[in-house]
Design a protein around this motif. Structure first.
Motif, PDB file in Angstrom:
ATOM      1  N   MET A 105       1.022  -1.047  -0.089  1.00 57.78           N
ATOM      2  CA  MET A 105       0.011   0.024   0.008  1.00 57.78           C
ATOM      3  C   MET A 105       0.940   1.405   0.048  1.00 57.78           C
ATOM      4  N   ASN A 106       2.044   1.239   0.574  1.00 55.78           N
ATOM      5  CA  ASN A 106       2.898   2.469   0.643  1.00 55.78           C
ATOM      6  C   ASN A 106       3.839   2.605  -0.557  1.00 55.78           C
ATOM      7  N   ARG A 107       3.332   2.339  -1.826  1.00 54.27           N
ATOM      8  CA  ARG A 107       3.736   2.657  -2.861  1.00 54.27           C
ATOM      9  C   ARG A 107       2.724   3.179  -3.890  1.00 54.27           C
ATOM     10  N   VAL A 108       1.672   3.582  -3.386  1.00 54.51           N
ATOM     11  CA  VAL A 108       0.538   3.862  -4.587  1.00 54.51           C
ATOM     12  C   VAL A 108       0.016   5.279  -4.199  1.00 54.51           C
ATOM     13  N   TRP A 109       0.314   6.040  -3.043  1.00 57.36           N
ATOM     14  CA  TRP A 109      -0.038   7.249  -2.788  1.00 57.36           C
ATOM     15  C   TRP A 109       0.050   8.155  -3.754  1.00 57.36           C
ATOM     16  N   PRO A 110      -0.821   9.093  -4.069  1.00 56.35           N
ATOM     17  CA  PRO A 110      -2.087   9.320  -3.208  1.00 56.35           C
ATOM     18  C   PRO A 110      -3.441   8.500  -3.616  1.00 56.35           C
ATOM     19  N   ASP A 177      14.216  13.202  -8.427  1.00 56.91           N
ATOM     20  CA  ASP A 177      15.708  13.817  -9.155  1.00 56.91           C
ATOM     21  C   ASP A 177      17.152  13.573  -8.466  1.00 56.91           C
ATOM     22  N   ASP A 178      17.092  14.061  -7.212  1.00 57.49           N
ATOM     23  CA  ASP A 178      18.314  13.781  -6.324  1.00 57.49           C
ATOM     24  C   ASP A 178      18.547  12.436  -5.834  1.00 57.49           C
ATOM     25  N   ALA A 179      17.566  11.516  -5.880  1.00 54.09           N
ATOM     26  CA  ALA A 179      17.717  10.126  -5.232  1.00 54.09           C
ATOM     27  C   ALA A 179      18.458   9.074  -6.255  1.00 54.09           C
ATOM     28  N   GLU A 180      18.995   8.227  -5.444  1.00 54.71           N
ATOM     29  CA  GLU A 180      19.876   7.056  -6.179  1.00 54.71           C
ATOM     30  C   GLU A 180      19.027   6.258  -6.906  1.00 54.71           C
ATOM     31  N   ALA A 181      19.445   5.352  -8.048  1.00 55.09           N
ATOM     32  CA  ALA A 181      18.542   4.453  -8.716  1.00 55.09           C
ATOM     33  C   ALA A 181      17.543   3.742  -8.007  1.00 55.09           C
ATOM     34  N   GLU A 182      18.396   3.204  -6.696  1.00 53.75           N
ATOM     35  CA  GLU A 182      17.289   2.137  -6.149  1.00 53.75           C
ATOM     36  C   GLU A 182      15.966   2.999  -5.448  1.00 53.75           C
ATOM     37  N   TRP A 183      16.060   4.250  -5.222  1.00 54.36           N
ATOM     38  CA  TRP A 183      15.112   4.663  -4.778  1.00 54.36           C
ATOM     39  C   TRP A 183      13.850   4.787  -5.624  1.00 54.36           C
ATOM     40  N   HIS A 184      14.156   4.866  -6.845  1.00 53.01           N
ATOM     41  CA  HIS A 184      13.416   4.676  -8.202  1.00 53.01           C
ATOM     42  C   HIS A 184      12.990   3.409  -8.381  1.00 53.01           C
ATOM     43  N   ASP A 185      14.053   2.465  -8.075  1.00 50.15           N
ATOM     44  CA  ASP A 185      13.398   0.929  -8.562  1.00 50.15           C
ATOM     45  C   ASP A 185      12.692   0.285  -7.516  1.00 50.15           C
ATOM     46  N   ARG A 186      12.504   0.868  -6.417  1.00 51.32           N
ATOM     47  CA  ARG A 186      11.840   0.454  -5.191  1.00 51.32           C
ATOM     48  C   ARG A 186      10.455   1.075  -5.099  1.00 51.32           C
ATOM     49  N   ASP A 187      10.157   2.010  -6.280  1.00 53.65           N
ATOM     50  CA  ASP A 187       8.883   2.823  -6.329  1.00 53.65           C
ATOM     51  C   ASP A 187       8.409   3.569  -4.952  1.00 53.65           C
ATOM     52  N   PHE A 188       9.619   4.279  -4.485  1.00 55.25           N
ATOM     53  CA  PHE A 188       9.358   5.180  -3.257  1.00 55.25           C
ATOM     54  C   PHE A 188       8.848   6.229  -3.363  1.00 55.25           C
ATOM     55  N   GLY A 189       8.645   6.698  -4.837  1.00 55.22           N
ATOM     56  CA  GLY A 189       7.729   7.785  -5.180  1.00 55.22           C
ATOM     57  C   GLY A 189       6.178   7.782  -4.829  1.00 55.22           C
ATOM     58  N   GLY A 190       5.936   6.567  -4.389  1.00 57.11           N
ATOM     59  CA  GLY A 190       4.519   6.256  -4.028  1.00 57.11           C
ATOM     60  C   GLY A 190       4.292   6.193  -2.555  1.00 57.11           C
ATOM     61  N   LYS A 191       5.379   6.424  -1.705  1.00 52.32           N
ATOM     62  CA  LYS A 191       5.193   6.588  -0.258  1.00 52.32           C
ATOM     63  C   LYS A 191       4.206   7.631   0.115  1.00 52.32           C
ATOM     64  N   LEU A 192       3.821   7.408   1.046  1.00 56.52           N
ATOM     65  CA  LEU A 192       2.578   8.719   1.700  1.00 56.52           C
ATOM     66  C   LEU A 192       3.640   9.875   1.991  1.00 56.52           C
ATOM     67  N   ARG A 193       4.598   9.865   2.551  1.00 53.76           N
ATOM     68  CA  ARG A 193       5.435  10.960   3.005  1.00 53.76           C
ATOM     69  C   ARG A 193       5.974  11.577   1.724  1.00 53.76           C
ATOM     70  N   VAL A 194       6.307  10.958   0.544  1.00 54.18           N
ATOM     71  CA  VAL A 194       6.506  11.634  -0.841  1.00 54.18           C
ATOM     72  C   VAL A 194       5.544  12.148  -1.296  1.00 54.18           C
ATOM     73  N   ALA A 195       4.238  11.598  -1.449  1.00 52.51           N
ATOM     74  CA  ALA A 195       3.190  12.097  -2.014  1.00 52.51           C
ATOM     75  C   ALA A 195       2.620  13.284  -1.443  1.00 52.51           C
ATOM     76  N   ALA A 196       2.768  13.385  -0.194  1.00 53.25           N
ATOM     77  CA  ALA A 196       2.251  14.360   0.652  1.00 53.25           C
ATOM     78  C   ALA A 196       3.344  15.503   0.528  1.00 53.25           C
ATOM     79  N   SER A 197       4.737  15.415   0.400  1.00 51.94           N
ATOM     80  CA  SER A 197       5.637  16.345   0.281  1.00 51.94           C
ATOM     81  C   SER A 197       5.615  17.183  -1.267  1.00 51.94           C
ATOM     82  N   VAL A 198       4.899  16.360  -2.319  1.00 51.01           N
ATOM     83  CA  VAL A 198       4.789  16.947  -3.375  1.00 51.01           C
ATOM     84  C   VAL A 198       3.460  17.972  -3.504  1.00 51.01           C
ATOM     85  N   GLU A 199       2.489  17.802  -2.338  1.00 50.40           N
ATOM     86  CA  GLU A 199       1.399  18.559  -2.232  1.00 50.40           C
ATOM     87  C   GLU A 199       1.715  19.605  -1.399  1.00 50.40           C
TER      88      GLU A 199
END
Length: 329
Positions: A105-110, A177-199
């Motif tokens: 679930m912590n890969r699909v926010w918002p 854009d500042d993150a290492e490749a692993e951050w993207h490979d593990r779909d961390f962009g869909g974490k709640l804290r990331v989705a919230a910060s974008v907003e």
């Protein structure tokens, strides 16, 4: 979506909401607790996105017992079980038949109200989280992990909330854009804290120690930390009660993994929280039947050792240790 109010007082409500439906039509439901007079900021706090991480849930129950709703200026919105599916299974993710695309679930926010099961669940909770002025997403790391808070490195408001939460360690996270490749490979962009910060909503992820069991020290850390965030936001009287600013390191997404399956013995004297150098020996992985040494486990970089696996039976690929990197301010 259906709602059913189960308690209603002047400064407190508990509302049963439907997150999504199973194929049989059975509703996946949880309870949203709301405290306060509405005259001030809104703090959204949730727990148990990952169902085996129960100390966040215990934290919110203890907070409920201690909190006087009439003293809360603004609104505290608390969801003790964000993912009932994983909670019931005491699991980190759901099985493929439940959500074959997004088991975590912590890969699909918002979220997406027309998406997969977890996307729909996240979208329903985002109706509350997305309206908040700040978010605390309570998680629970393994048994042998230093209690810490993760926040986005480029978000000074989130860092301040992380500081007042009052854990042993802060972990700043590079994102997008500042993150290492692993951050993207593990779909961390869909974490709640990331989705919230974008907003534009400052969000922190406290990682309380111990999975699967209620541990008093972890619960107390969660309660005191949440109370401190409420005080910092001016939602409760008084100043945050902390012992100073915790040390801050950069979140190290990588970890030293088991190269094979076997038994992992941690070196005596190896403790979480200690400073290590790159290449420092921390344990041995061996074959339990032949006694053959399969791996001499060494740290992959210098920093602070913040997790060590002490559940000795491991399979290839399991995380054995994690090291946080010094942060150059």
């Amino acid at each position: 979506m259906s709602t059913d109010t189960v308690a209603d007082e002047s400064a407190y409500t508990a509302e049963r909401i439907t997150l999504a439906r199973l194929p049989s039509g059975v509703r996946i439901q949880t309870t949203v607790h709301t405290y306060g007079d509405g005259d001030g900021p809104t703090l959204y706090v949730q727990a148990a996105q990952h169902g085996r991480e129960i100390n966040g849930t215990a934290t919110l129950r203890r907070l409920h017992e201690r909190l006087d709703p009439t003293e809360v200026s603004g609104r505290l919105v608390a969801v003790p079980v964000a993912d009932p599916l994983t909670f019931d299974r005491v699991s980190y993710t759901t099985d493929e038949p439940i959500d074959s695309v997004n088991g975590n679930m912590n890969r699909v926010w918002p979220g997406d109200e027309s998406g997969t099961l977890h996307e729909r669940m996240a979208a329903r909770l985002w109706e509350f989280a997305g309206e908040a002025d700040a978010i605390v997403d309570l998680h629970t790391a393994g048994r042998d992990s230093l209690t810490h808070v993760v926040f986005r490195e480029d978000d000074p408001e989130a860092r301040r909330l992380a500081e007042v939460f009052g854990t042993d360690l802060l972990l700043a996270e590079l994102a997008e854009d500042d993150a290492e490749a692993e951050w993207h490979d593990r779909d961390f962009g869909g974490k709640l804290r990331v989705a919230a910060s974008v907003e534009g909503v400052p969000s922190i992820t406290p990682e309380l120690a111990h999975n699967k069991e209620i541990v008093e020290s972890a619960v107390e850390a969660g309660v005191e930390g949440t109370l401190n965030v409420l005080r910092e936001l001016g939602m409760l009287p008084g100043a945050p009660e902390t012992d100073g600013t915790p040390p801050c390191y950069r979140n190290h997404l990588g970890r030293v993994r088991a190269e094979d399956s076997g038994l992992f013995r941690v070196d005596p004297g190896t403790e979480i929280g200690q400073t290590v150098e790159s290449g420092e020996h921390v344990g041995t992985l061996y074959d339990p039947t032949s006694y053959e040494v399969l791996q001499e486990v060494e740290t992959d970089r210098a920093g602070v050792l913040y997790t060590v696996t002490r559940e000795s039976t491991v399979v290839a690929g399991d995380s054995l240790v994690r090291v946080a990197l010094p942060l150059d301010d």
